[in-house]
Design an enzyme around this catalytic site. Structure first.
Site, PDB file in Angstrom:
ATOM      1  N   HIS A  75     -42.756 -41.349   7.781  1.00 34.55           N
ATOM      2  CA  HIS A  75     -43.097 -39.980   7.392  1.00 34.55           C
ATOM      3  C   HIS A  75     -43.929 -39.988   6.121  1.00 34.55           C
ATOM      4  O   HIS A  75     -43.573 -40.670   5.155  1.00 34.55           O
ATOM      5  CB  HIS A  75     -41.829 -39.166   7.105  1.00 34.55           C
ATOM      6  N   TYR A 203     -35.952 -29.524   3.630  1.00 35.86           N
ATOM      7  CA  TYR A 203     -34.868 -29.207   2.692  1.00 35.86           C
ATOM      8  C   TYR A 203     -34.997 -27.722   2.361  1.00 35.86           C
ATOM      9  O   TYR A 203     -36.043 -27.304   1.854  1.00 35.86           O
ATOM     10  CB  TYR A 203     -35.027 -29.984   1.382  1.00 35.86           C
ATOM     11  N   PRO A 295     -26.056 -36.756  -2.040  1.00 42.37           N
ATOM     12  CA  PRO A 295     -27.020 -37.206  -1.027  1.00 42.37           C
ATOM     13  C   PRO A 295     -28.379 -36.511  -1.036  1.00 42.37           C
ATOM     14  O   PRO A 295     -29.312 -37.008  -0.400  1.00 42.37           O
ATOM     15  CB  PRO A 295     -26.298 -36.936   0.297  1.00 42.37           C
ATOM     16  N   LYS A 299     -30.816 -41.150  -1.695  1.00 44.26           N
ATOM     17  CA  LYS A 299     -30.982 -42.321  -2.548  1.00 44.26           C
ATOM     18  C   LYS A 299     -29.888 -43.389  -2.467  1.00 44.26           C
ATOM     19  O   LYS A 299     -30.109 -44.520  -2.907  1.00 44.26           O
ATOM     20  CB  LYS A 299     -31.079 -41.867  -4.021  1.00 44.26           C
ATOM     21  N   TYR A 387     -39.123 -39.447  -4.727  1.00 48.78           N
ATOM     22  CA  TYR A 387     -38.561 -39.460  -3.370  1.00 48.78           C
ATOM     23  C   TYR A 387     -38.960 -40.728  -2.621  1.00 48.78           C
ATOM     24  O   TYR A 387     -38.133 -41.360  -1.959  1.00 48.78           O
ATOM     25  CB  TYR A 387     -39.015 -38.215  -2.591  1.00 48.78           C
TER      26      TYR A 387
HETATM   27  P1  FAD Z   1     -20.751 -48.908   1.976  1.00 51.83           P
HETATM   28  O1  FAD Z   1     -21.769 -48.575   3.001  1.00 51.83           O
HETATM   29  O2  FAD Z   1     -19.693 -47.903   1.704  1.00 51.83           O
HETATM   30  O3  FAD Z   1     -20.108 -50.286   2.388  1.00 51.83           O
HETATM   31  C1  FAD Z   1     -18.959 -50.788   1.774  1.00 51.83           C
HETATM   32  C2  FAD Z   1     -18.178 -51.582   2.800  1.00 51.83           C
HETATM   33  O4  FAD Z   1     -17.040 -52.155   2.184  1.00 51.83           O
HETATM   34  C3  FAD Z   1     -17.665 -50.721   3.928  1.00 51.83           C
HETATM   35  O5  FAD Z   1     -18.005 -51.288   5.172  1.00 51.83           O
HETATM   36  C4  FAD Z   1     -16.175 -50.654   3.704  1.00 51.83           C
HETATM   37  O6  FAD Z   1     -15.442 -50.531   4.919  1.00 51.83           O
HETATM   38  C5  FAD Z   1     -15.922 -51.990   3.038  1.00 51.83           C
HETATM   39  N1  FAD Z   1     -14.712 -52.034   2.217  1.00 51.83           N
HETATM   40  C6  FAD Z   1     -14.136 -51.050   1.490  1.00 51.83           C
HETATM   41  N2  FAD Z   1     -13.025 -51.496   0.887  1.00 51.83           N
HETATM   42  C7  FAD Z   1     -12.887 -52.788   1.239  1.00 51.83           C
HETATM   43  C8  FAD Z   1     -11.922 -53.784   0.937  1.00 51.83           C
HETATM   44  N3  FAD Z   1     -10.864 -53.522   0.159  1.00 51.83           N
HETATM   45  N4  FAD Z   1     -12.076 -55.014   1.478  1.00 51.83           N
HETATM   46  C9  FAD Z   1     -13.141 -55.310   2.270  1.00 51.83           C
HETATM   47  N5  FAD Z   1     -14.084 -54.390   2.591  1.00 51.83           N
HETATM   48  C10 FAD Z   1     -13.958 -53.148   2.079  1.00 51.83           C
HETATM   49  N6  FAD Z   1     -26.644 -41.680   1.507  1.00 51.83           N
HETATM   50  C11 FAD Z   1     -27.813 -41.139   1.761  1.00 51.83           C
HETATM   51  O7  FAD Z   1     -28.804 -41.579   1.159  1.00 51.83           O
HETATM   52  N7  FAD Z   1     -27.904 -40.117   2.693  1.00 51.83           N
HETATM   53  C12 FAD Z   1     -26.811 -39.672   3.397  1.00 51.83           C
HETATM   54  O8  FAD Z   1     -26.912 -38.793   4.233  1.00 51.83           O
HETATM   55  C13 FAD Z   1     -25.577 -40.228   3.140  1.00 51.83           C
HETATM   56  N8  FAD Z   1     -24.468 -39.824   3.801  1.00 51.83           N
HETATM   57  C14 FAD Z   1     -23.263 -40.409   3.497  1.00 51.83           C
HETATM   58  C15 FAD Z   1     -22.102 -39.998   4.170  1.00 51.83           C
HETATM   59  C16 FAD Z   1     -20.862 -40.564   3.853  1.00 51.83           C
HETATM   60  C17 FAD Z   1     -19.609 -40.107   4.584  1.00 51.83           C
HETATM   61  C18 FAD Z   1     -20.784 -41.537   2.837  1.00 51.83           C
HETATM   62  C19 FAD Z   1     -19.437 -42.132   2.446  1.00 51.83           C
HETATM   63  C20 FAD Z   1     -21.953 -41.962   2.201  1.00 51.83           C
HETATM   64  C21 FAD Z   1     -23.191 -41.398   2.518  1.00 51.83           C
HETATM   65  N9  FAD Z   1     -24.379 -41.813   1.891  1.00 51.83           N
HETATM   66  C22 FAD Z   1     -25.541 -41.246   2.163  1.00 51.83           C
HETATM   67  C23 FAD Z   1     -24.406 -42.863   0.940  1.00 51.83           C
HETATM   68  C24 FAD Z   1     -24.842 -44.172   1.583  1.00 51.83           C
HETATM   69  O9  FAD Z   1     -24.369 -44.245   2.897  1.00 51.83           O
HETATM   70  C25 FAD Z   1     -24.295 -45.246   0.685  1.00 51.83           C
HETATM   71  O10 FAD Z   1     -24.950 -45.154  -0.569  1.00 51.83           O
HETATM   72  C26 FAD Z   1     -24.452 -46.649   1.264  1.00 51.83           C
HETATM   73  O11 FAD Z   1     -23.629 -46.792   2.389  1.00 51.83           O
HETATM   74  C27 FAD Z   1     -24.100 -47.688   0.195  1.00 51.83           C
HETATM   75  O12 FAD Z   1     -23.940 -48.935   0.778  1.00 51.83           O
HETATM   76  P2  FAD Z   1     -22.822 -49.930   0.258  1.00 51.83           P
HETATM   77  O13 FAD Z   1     -22.983 -51.156   1.085  1.00 51.83           O
HETATM   78  O14 FAD Z   1     -22.894 -50.005  -1.211  1.00 51.83           O
HETATM   79  O15 FAD Z   1     -21.444 -49.214   0.567  1.00 51.83           O
HETATM   80  C1  DHB Z   2     -30.733 -37.663   5.558  1.00 47.78           C
HETATM   81  C2  DHB Z   2     -29.744 -37.728   4.615  1.00 47.78           C
HETATM   82  C3  DHB Z   2     -30.015 -37.317   3.337  1.00 47.78           C
HETATM   83  O1  DHB Z   2     -29.067 -37.383   2.385  1.00 47.78           O
HETATM   84  C4  DHB Z   2     -31.254 -36.836   2.989  1.00 47.78           C
HETATM   85  O2  DHB Z   2     -31.477 -36.421   1.734  1.00 47.78           O
HETATM   86  C5  DHB Z   2     -32.246 -36.795   3.937  1.00 47.78           C
HETATM   87  C6  DHB Z   2     -31.983 -37.205   5.238  1.00 47.78           C
HETATM   88  C7  DHB Z   2     -30.424 -38.123   6.941  1.00 47.78           C
HETATM   89  O3  DHB Z   2     -29.272 -38.466   7.185  1.00 47.78           O
HETATM   90  O4  DHB Z   2     -31.302 -38.095   7.788  1.00 47.78           O
END
Ligand code: FAD
Ligand code: DHB
Length: 401
Positions: A75, A203, A295, A299, A387
């Site tokens: 995009h 948005y 969110p 980011k 962004y």
């Molecule tokens: P995570 O993806 O959370 O991965 C951490 C992993 O560690 C998980 O698989 C978990 O199961 C595992 N874990 C936890 N505790 C333990 C333990 N004790 N032992 C072993 N493993 C463990 N960001 C956006 O930019 N846009 C969005 O729309 C958006 N929606 C989101 C919706 C939800 C419900 C959540 C929770 C987050 C969302 N985020 C979003 C944020 C984005 O998904 C996260 O920033 C991203 O997943 C970060 O990656 P990570 O690997 O640091 O953490």
């Molecule tokens: C999506 C999630 C976001 O948090 C955002 O700012 C834009 C798009 C998505 O899930 O597509």
């Protein structure tokens, strides 16, 4: 007890842990990844969808670009909606050609798991009772796999276990500080089996609150709407969700999201959090374990990738050149980006959400801000630059697959 040994013990198989494992493997550094959920759960979790240009470039560098290139949707702009009109922010024109790519986090995680399983490097799902210790001298990770008691001895622990893991609380027993902010609203997110009615994200701020139009593929639309933090998803029938989204997103020219079957829905709270420093001895935090952003601005995932890129490079310098200076600078250098992204995510969130019981003055100020951001080239450039993502630092990992 089963005793294991590796160079880097990684807790968490989300994007941060899996990508770190991938980058270390390409540098010839061994790791063991532990995940407390099942593989199906990790792959099925619907979360982020927007990849910055720097994230996409890095995924290509580490040999994970093929499906992303084929299926990701590139995009070159987004729309901001208010007062029943959409205004486009042309990223490519404002930033010298930068863009974003829509590719679901679960697709990225699927690719990362497949790449890991194609190596001899261990990845254990469904582990229990993970406990990290010995950060000062001899790091250890204790856990249960099936009913067996296991312990990993390692040189370093990477805490990539997200917002509810064990590594952050273990570190907080030391001198680390947490900076936190809750928001008085949440997002109801859903996936719909219907083609997106606009090619780019929208948005929108409406009198009734925020709404976001996004997508996953040419046949799947992803939509979000602002709701109260403690609402029950069962109070939101499919018809109610569609009515609310239509009301908030519809514009005077007749544009609105296509209705269709809702495939998945859920409510997520919103908060900002930063841990300082992101290191304690031989324990390094990366991704959501170290920081959470609201969110708006997409980011969270991109910030996790930026941390991991630095950590992988610092560990490579340690193992290949005996240098500790990059490890010593890891936290300070990550935190500079983290706070910059916190500021942007907070700004987008504040501009686009209605504060419950907020004043009419605030709402009008928000509309004036949107008016400015969609008419001033300087303001639009500022949004576009943030962004699409501040460039990752120049000195990337050399290895390609
Ligand atoms: P995570 O993806 O959370 O991965 C951490 C992993 O560690 C998980 O698989 C978990 O199961 C595992 N874990 C936890 N505790 C333990 C333990 N004790 N032992 C072993 N493993 C463990 N960001 C956006 O930019 N846009 C969005 O729309 C958006 N929606 C989101 C919706 C939800 C419900 C959540 C929770 C987050 C969302 N985020 C979003 C944020 C984005 O998904 C996260 O920033 C991203 O997943 C970060 O990656 P990570 O690997 O640091 O953490
Ligand atoms: C999506 C999630 C976001 O948090 C955002 O700012 C834009 C798009 C998505 O899930 O597509």
């Amino acid at each position: 007890m089963k005793r294991l040994r590796t160079q880097v013990g990684i807790v968490g198989a989300g994007p941060a842990g899996l990508l770190l494992g991938r980058m270390l493997h390409l540098e010839g550094i061994d790791s063991i990844i532990l995940e407390n959920r099942t593989r199906d759960y990790v792959v099925g979790r619907v979360r982020a969808g927007v990849l910055e240009q720097g994230t996409v470039d890095l995924l290509h560098q580490v040999g994970l670009g093929e499906r992303l290139q084929r299926e990701g949707l590139r995009h070159c702009g987004i729309h901001l909606g208010f007062k029943r009109r959409r205004h486009r922010i042309p990223f490519d024109e404002l930033t010298g050609g930068r863009s974003i790519t829509v590719y679901g986090q679960n697709e990225l995680v699927t690719d990362l798991i497949a790449a890991r399983l194609g190596t001899e490097q261990p990845l254990y799902f469904d582990v229990r009772d993970v406990c990290v210790s010995g950060f000062d001298s001899a790091p250890r990770i204790a856990f249960h796999l099936a009913d067996e008691e296991c312990e990993i001895a390692c040189d370093f622990i990477a805490g990539c276990d997200g917002g509810h893991g064990v590594c952050r609380p273990s570190m907080l027993a030391t001198a680390a500080q947490v900076y936190e902010r809750e928001y008085p609203f949440a997002w109801l997110g859903m996936l719909a089996g219907t083609p997106p009615s606009c090619e780019e994200l929208v948005y929108a701020l409406h009198d009734r609150g925020f709404a976001l139009f996004s997508m996953r593929s040419p046949s799947i639309t992803r939509l979000y709407l602002q709701c109260a933090p403690h609402e029950d998803i069962d109070d939101w029938s499919d018809a109610r969700i569609w009515d609310e989204l239509t009301e908030r997103l519809e514009t005077a020219d007749g544009w609105r999201p296509n209705r269709g079957r809702i495939l998945q829905k859920g409510i997520t709270g919103m908060r900002s959090l930063v841990v300082e420093p992101m290191r304690c001895g031989r324990l390094f935090l990366a991704g959501d374990a170290a920081h959470i952003v609201p969110p708006t601005g997409a980011k969270g995932l991109n910030l996790a990738v930026a941390d991991v890129q630095r950590l992988a490079r610092a560990l490579a310098k340690y193992y290949h050149n005996g240098r500790e200076d990059l490890l010593d600078r890891y936290s300070d250098e990550c935190l500079r980006r983290v706070w910059s992204v916190q500021r942007f995510s907070w700004w987008m969130t504040s501009m686009l959400h209605r504060v419950p019981d907020g004043s009419e003055f605030d709402y009008r100020r928000q509309l004036a801000e949107l008016d400015y951001v969609t008419t001033s080239r300087a303001a639009m450039t500022c949004l576009a630059e943030n962004y699409t993502g501040l460039p990752f630092d120049a000195e990337g990992l050399a290895s390609k697959s």
